[in-house]
Design a protein around this motif. Sequence first.
Motif, PDB file in Angstrom:
ATOM      1  N   THR A  86      31.684  40.739  45.740  1.00 49.69           N
ATOM      2  CA  THR A  86      31.306  41.883  46.565  1.00 49.69           C
ATOM      3  C   THR A  86      30.006  41.602  47.302  1.00 49.69           C
ATOM      4  O   THR A  86      29.855  41.880  48.488  1.00 49.69           O
ATOM      5  N   ASP A  96      37.454  46.101  48.800  1.00 48.75           N
ATOM      6  CA  ASP A  96      36.972  45.663  47.494  1.00 48.75           C
ATOM      7  C   ASP A  96      37.992  45.933  46.388  1.00 48.75           C
ATOM      8  O   ASP A  96      38.547  47.011  46.303  1.00 48.75           O
ATOM      9  N   GLU A  97      38.205  44.930  45.563  1.00 51.34           N
ATOM     10  CA  GLU A  97      39.079  45.015  44.392  1.00 51.34           C
ATOM     11  C   GLU A  97      40.496  45.426  44.777  1.00 51.34           C
ATOM     12  O   GLU A  97      41.080  46.350  44.222  1.00 51.34           O
TER      13      GLU A  97
HETATM   14 MG   LIG Z   1      32.940  43.414  43.012  1.00 51.65          MG
END
Ligand SMILES: [Mg+2]
Lengths: 482, 288
Positions: free
Chosen positions: B51, B134-135
Amino acid sequence: MPVLDLMSGFIVELRNAGLPVSLTENLDAMEAVKVIPIEDRDAFKYALGATLVKNNAHWKVFETIFEVYFSLRGPEYAITQDGQPDDFWREMQEQMDQVKGQGEGKGSGGGMDSLTPEEINAMLMRALMSGDQAMMRALAKQSVQRFAGMEPGRPVGGTYYLYRTLRNLDLENMLQKLMDANRESSQQDLTSLEERLEKDEFESRIEQFKQEVESEIRRRLVADRGAEAMAKTLRKPLPEDVEFMHASRDEMQSLKKALYPLTRKLAARLARKRRHGRKGPLDFRNTVRHSLSYGGVPADPKFRYPRPAKPELMVVADISGSVAAFARFTLMFVYAIQNQFSKVRSFVFIDGIDEVTKYFKSTEDIGEAINRVNTEADVVWVDGHSDYGHAFEVFWERYGRDINSKTTVLLLGDARNNYHAAQSWVVKEIAKRARHVYWLNPEPKSYWNTGDSIVGEYGAHTDGVFECRNLRQLEGFVENLT
Amino acid sequence: MKPRFNDVATVRSGLKNVNYLADDGIAGVVFLADRLGKPVLIEGPAGTGKTQLAKSVAELTGARLIRLQCYEGLDESKALYEWNYKKQLLRIQADKNSDSWSEIHDDIFSSEFLLARPLLEAITSEEPVVLLIDEVDRVELETEALLLEILSEYQVSIPELGTITAKQIPLVFLTSNNTRELSEALKRRCLYLHVDYPDLEREKEIVLNKVPDISENLADQIARIVRSIRQLDLKKAPSVSETLDWARTLMLLGIETIDAQEAKETLHILLKYQTDIAKAAKELSVTK
Ligand SMILES: [Mg+2]
Ligand SMILES: Nc1ncnc2c1ncn2[C@@H]1O[C@H](COP(=O)(O)OP(=O)(O)O)[C@@H](O)[C@H]1O
């Protein structure tokens, strides 16, 4: 050879090795090499990796093939009988001589020929001691030239040359020597923690040196035989395709490494599947929101999802000789996702049978539990040769009544019964009580029911016999199971 | 479009200037993403800077970071766009008698009633953007399909409105903690970057950069111990964020050099499982 020609051979080899390179990815790689110069070898390698390898478990295979196709080439890598010291080496020598002072009897320009193996060894030790990368690389190169005894056109593999080189360098005892020297040279006593850290550092340097030697040998072999032939000799199965029954120690390691990410993914997938298995009551808010596209008419009803029940699992595994590794991996696999089952019980046998559930209950460490299974379980009845018939009989007598309509039973093994009585009625009885019974066999299908394998006789009473030679097949089976 | 970076080395040094320590692989892939105009899928264990990489690239390029945090159940209306149906209902009711349905229809499905979510926002932005998805492994496989159009064409099709195409190609990063296999379709569209635990040197640099006032010596020792611990067969190896937590704790405790005792007493910061802690404690105090 121009880069683009190399590329096509390279990509063919990736595919031969089992990597799923699509047309798009192939094209992306071609674009990538236009913007990253091949001279910047690291960046070049990562650029190719980023476009062609989309699964980290395949990286090692990629790296090996990359090295074969894009290793440094040139006349200096030709295998010759009498290795000529190159310029870099000569320079290095001169520097060394200056550092050593003149008094040691080796005039400058002597080259490697004038160094004894002991002196090379001492230089290597110094380089490893101080972590001098450039020196380590130069020494790797020279050691191969001098000790590997490579001959052009000789059809031996790289491991042989590696072995010869390392033996001449006495690398096996290097760690100990480094540790001793380090202890002597430090002013005060090292604490055990410090020693431990030093040891790990030296180990990593030695490993790095080994890899340099290996690369050097490979470069020379490529120069001698050509990339294609070389790639073919080096071809190895991807971790998920390694056969449980024939895995080498290294392969076992990579299998173990591949196991946990796999189970983690599988567990997440299964949890999700469970949540979305069946339709539940109407989700009012969601339905209204979607109705807007139909002018406010709830034409597309949305539902909430209930959770279906988890199955109960009983694993019964042959852990004798050739199938032991398979049993171990399957148990590890099952316990790594045990949350996916409401209950897991495990039993292992050779000619006797023992329940081992408790080992897995008493620790979170699956590896440790497996070790206890191997050493402590009471599985020998008469002679320690597989006797499925007897093991099944005892299983039925002791645990048969615990099987019910929620239980799934997995029977693991090659069903090589050493010509004992089959007692296949037990499997039939199990099948009557259990929800499902499956048989997992680590042997290739073509071996089934040959010799003393009677998997057909047992399998007839089960809901299916599955070939489970590798992780890929095991994962596929477990996924469908839950 | 003008490339953002001259070469791989510039990326690496630029990232370092914003306190992100990249290796050749990371810098190389960021460079390539810009040149080829392709999204990057970053996979790797949790806490290894995936991230952060997107954030740092945004900072480095002076772009606005738009982040779509994925979760299970994420759908079109949260990722792409949503019709503001309350407003639409009001509009429908207000004009019930005067306008024809087709007029109302055209009106309520115009951009005035559109709520842009992160993906659409990134596409329509006038200023330079770094888009972080993200993710992504947390969304359902079917939801991944929502991303495909954006990732390959940099556009969003809205049935009622037509296709909206990006004004500028944003740098796009997707991260995954690898809890499930992503679809082939998604992977094909992306450059792939596996971020693993950093090597000794890089981890030490990270600690030095991220923990104020820490000494070179302590940072070095921390990186070494963490490396040794990672070599053990653990349920969960310490991540970079845990290394940083540990470093900060040691600083708070005023420790200058770590001995086995102190290491043992603070292991629970590095490791989360009791069995792992026990294993590491045992290893660290062995004599040979
Ligand atoms: Mg992350
Ligand atoms: N290469 C790096 N350089 C600087 N900081 C890093 C690096 N890698 C990780 N970190 C730090 O570690 C922590 C975890 O990083 P994060 O990006 O949240 O991990 P991930 O997204 O991979 O789970 C953050 O505080 C981040 O700043």
